[in-house]
Design a protein around this motif. Structure first.
Motif, mmCIF file in Angstrom:
data_model
loop_
_atom_site.group_PDB
_atom_site.id
_atom_site.type_symbol
_atom_site.label_atom_id
_atom_site.label_comp_id
_atom_site.label_asym_id
_atom_site.label_seq_id
_atom_site.Cartn_x
_atom_site.Cartn_y
_atom_site.Cartn_z
ATOM 1 N N GLY A 23 38.337 24.215 -21.977
ATOM 2 C CA GLY A 23 37.470 24.792 -20.954
ATOM 3 C C GLY A 23 37.579 24.107 -19.613
ATOM 4 O O GLY A 23 36.678 24.194 -18.795
ATOM 5 N N GLY A 24 38.671 23.395 -19.380
ATOM 6 C CA GLY A 24 38.859 22.659 -18.135
ATOM 7 C C GLY A 24 38.652 21.169 -18.300
ATOM 8 O O GLY A 24 39.098 20.386 -17.470
ATOM 9 N N ALA A 25 37.978 20.735 -19.369
ATOM 10 C CA ALA A 25 37.751 19.301 -19.591
ATOM 11 C C ALA A 25 39.080 18.554 -19.732
ATOM 12 O O ALA A 25 39.176 17.383 -19.357
ATOM 13 C CB ALA A 25 36.888 19.075 -20.831
ATOM 14 N N GLU A 26 40.107 19.245 -20.218
ATOM 15 C CA GLU A 26 41.411 18.586 -20.407
ATOM 16 C C GLU A 26 41.998 18.090 -19.084
ATOM 17 O O GLU A 26 42.835 17.178 -19.072
ATOM 18 C CB GLU A 26 42.400 19.519 -21.126
ATOM 19 N N LEU A 27 41.562 18.657 -17.960
ATOM 20 C CA LEU A 27 42.078 18.234 -16.656
ATOM 21 C C LEU A 27 41.707 16.785 -16.347
ATOM 22 O O LEU A 27 42.385 16.118 -15.576
ATOM 23 C CB LEU A 27 41.564 19.163 -15.555
ATOM 24 N N LEU A 28 40.636 16.288 -16.976
ATOM 25 C CA LEU A 28 40.233 14.888 -16.791
ATOM 26 C C LEU A 28 41.074 13.939 -17.649
ATOM 27 O O LEU A 28 40.963 12.726 -17.526
ATOM 28 C CB LEU A 28 38.751 14.720 -17.156
ATOM 29 N N PHE A 29 41.907 14.521 -18.509
ATOM 30 C CA PHE A 29 42.709 13.744 -19.465
ATOM 31 C C PHE A 29 44.192 14.047 -19.270
ATOM 32 O O PHE A 29 44.925 14.282 -20.227
ATOM 33 C CB PHE A 29 42.251 14.060 -20.901
ATOM 34 N N ASP A 30 44.616 14.089 -18.001
ATOM 35 C CA ASP A 30 46.006 14.387 -17.635
ATOM 36 C C ASP A 30 46.472 15.745 -18.148
ATOM 37 O O ASP A 30 47.660 15.934 -18.418
ATOM 38 C CB ASP A 30 46.962 13.297 -18.144
ATOM 39 N N ARG A 63 37.576 10.822 -12.810
ATOM 40 C CA ARG A 63 36.228 11.374 -12.638
ATOM 41 C C ARG A 63 35.370 11.325 -13.905
ATOM 42 O O ARG A 63 34.964 12.352 -14.431
ATOM 43 C CB ARG A 63 36.331 12.783 -12.091
ATOM 44 N N PRO A 64 35.091 10.126 -14.393
ATOM 45 C CA PRO A 64 34.289 9.994 -15.621
ATOM 46 C C PRO A 64 32.925 10.671 -15.517
ATOM 47 O O PRO A 64 32.372 11.122 -16.517
ATOM 48 C CB PRO A 64 34.157 8.486 -15.822
ATOM 49 N N GLU A 65 32.391 10.780 -14.299
ATOM 50 C CA GLU A 65 31.076 11.406 -14.123
ATOM 51 C C GLU A 65 31.079 12.884 -14.497
ATOM 52 O O GLU A 65 30.021 13.469 -14.743
ATOM 53 C CB GLU A 65 30.573 11.211 -12.684
ATOM 54 N N LEU A 66 32.253 13.500 -14.576
ATOM 55 C CA LEU A 66 32.342 14.896 -14.991
ATOM 56 C C LEU A 66 32.367 15.051 -16.508
ATOM 57 O O LEU A 66 32.296 16.167 -17.021
ATOM 58 C CB LEU A 66 33.588 15.565 -14.387
ATOM 59 N N ASP A 71 25.019 7.481 -21.960
ATOM 60 C CA ASP A 71 25.839 7.160 -23.139
ATOM 61 C C ASP A 71 26.226 8.419 -23.906
ATOM 62 O O ASP A 71 26.627 8.359 -25.067
ATOM 63 C CB ASP A 71 25.118 6.161 -24.059
ATOM 64 N N SER A 72 26.123 9.592 -23.241
ATOM 65 C CA SER A 72 26.455 10.857 -23.906
ATOM 66 C C SER A 72 27.382 11.680 -23.015
ATOM 67 O O SER A 72 27.766 11.231 -21.931
ATOM 68 C CB SER A 72 25.164 11.642 -24.185
ATOM 69 N N VAL A 73 27.749 12.859 -23.495
ATOM 70 C CA VAL A 73 28.507 13.771 -22.644
ATOM 71 C C VAL A 73 27.528 14.407 -21.666
ATOM 72 O O VAL A 73 26.331 14.518 -21.948
ATOM 73 C CB VAL A 73 29.247 14.862 -23.455
ATOM 74 N N SER A 101 37.784 16.325 -36.775
ATOM 75 C CA SER A 101 38.239 16.931 -35.536
ATOM 76 C C SER A 101 37.032 17.038 -34.610
ATOM 77 O O SER A 101 35.998 17.580 -35.004
ATOM 78 C CB SER A 101 38.814 18.318 -35.832
ATOM 79 N N VAL A 102 37.176 16.498 -33.398
ATOM 80 C CA VAL A 102 36.086 16.541 -32.430
ATOM 81 C C VAL A 102 36.593 17.277 -31.192
ATOM 82 O O VAL A 102 37.578 16.873 -30.590
ATOM 83 C CB VAL A 102 35.601 15.119 -32.053
ATOM 84 N N LEU A 103 35.912 18.358 -30.846
ATOM 85 C CA LEU A 103 36.323 19.221 -29.740
ATOM 86 C C LEU A 103 35.251 19.190 -28.657
ATOM 87 O O LEU A 103 34.072 19.376 -28.940
ATOM 88 C CB LEU A 103 36.528 20.651 -30.246
ATOM 89 N N PHE A 104 35.681 18.917 -27.428
ATOM 90 C CA PHE A 104 34.796 18.919 -26.269
ATOM 91 C C PHE A 104 35.202 20.087 -25.387
ATOM 92 O O PHE A 104 36.336 20.142 -24.919
ATOM 93 C CB PHE A 104 34.947 17.609 -25.474
ATOM 94 N N ILE A 105 34.274 21.020 -25.162
ATOM 95 C CA ILE A 105 34.574 22.194 -24.347
ATOM 96 C C ILE A 105 33.631 22.225 -23.158
ATOM 97 O O ILE A 105 32.410 22.262 -23.325
ATOM 98 C CB ILE A 105 34.399 23.503 -25.143
ATOM 99 N N SER A 106 34.208 22.234 -21.964
ATOM 100 C CA SER A 106 33.391 22.348 -20.768
ATOM 101 C C SER A 106 32.976 23.808 -20.600
ATOM 102 O O SER A 106 33.801 24.702 -20.685
ATOM 103 C CB SER A 106 34.169 21.883 -19.540
#
Length: 111
Positions: A23-30, A63-66, A71-73, A101-106
């Motif tokens: 959902g776009g979160a991958e952009l923070l992880f190269d 951009r860790p703030e995104l 201490d959470s998402v 499996s842990v999935l983070f979706i923005s």
């Protein structure tokens, strides 16, 4: 032998976990969506709270703030653990198991 001498036996074994961003979160992880990670053995069991600290230190590139708030998402990021909403599993306190499996979706998109 005393329990102190065998203290290393009390350590949780390393865990192999799939961490995925979408959902776009991958952009923070190269731009990398899937990461197969091995979490090192430690005294207490791995939970999502510990995983977020590890992700911030080892995977997050900008951009860790995104991604992290306190201490959470941050609000707007959906977290699925083995395809189940983390709210049903204890959120930050969920104890990770090997091969989880842990999935983070923005859910925050520009318009």
């Amino acid at each position: 032998m005393s329990s102190c001498e065998l203290g290393f036996l009390n350590m949780a074994a390393p865990l192999s976990v799939e961490v995925e961003f979408g959902g776009g979160a991958e952009l923070l992880f190269d731009g990398v969506k899937k990461h197969q990670v091995t979490l090192p053995g430690q005294e207490e069991p791995w939970d999502i709270r510990n995983l977020l600290v590890w992700i911030k230190k080892n995977l997050l590139k900008e951009r860790p703030e995104l991604f992290i708030q306190g201490d959470s998402v941050r609000p707007g990021i959906l977290v699925l653990i083995n395809d189940a909403d983390w709210e049903l599993l204890g959120e930050l306190d969920y104890q990770l198991q090997d091969q989880d499996s842990v999935l983070f979706i923005s859910t925050l998109h520009g318009g």
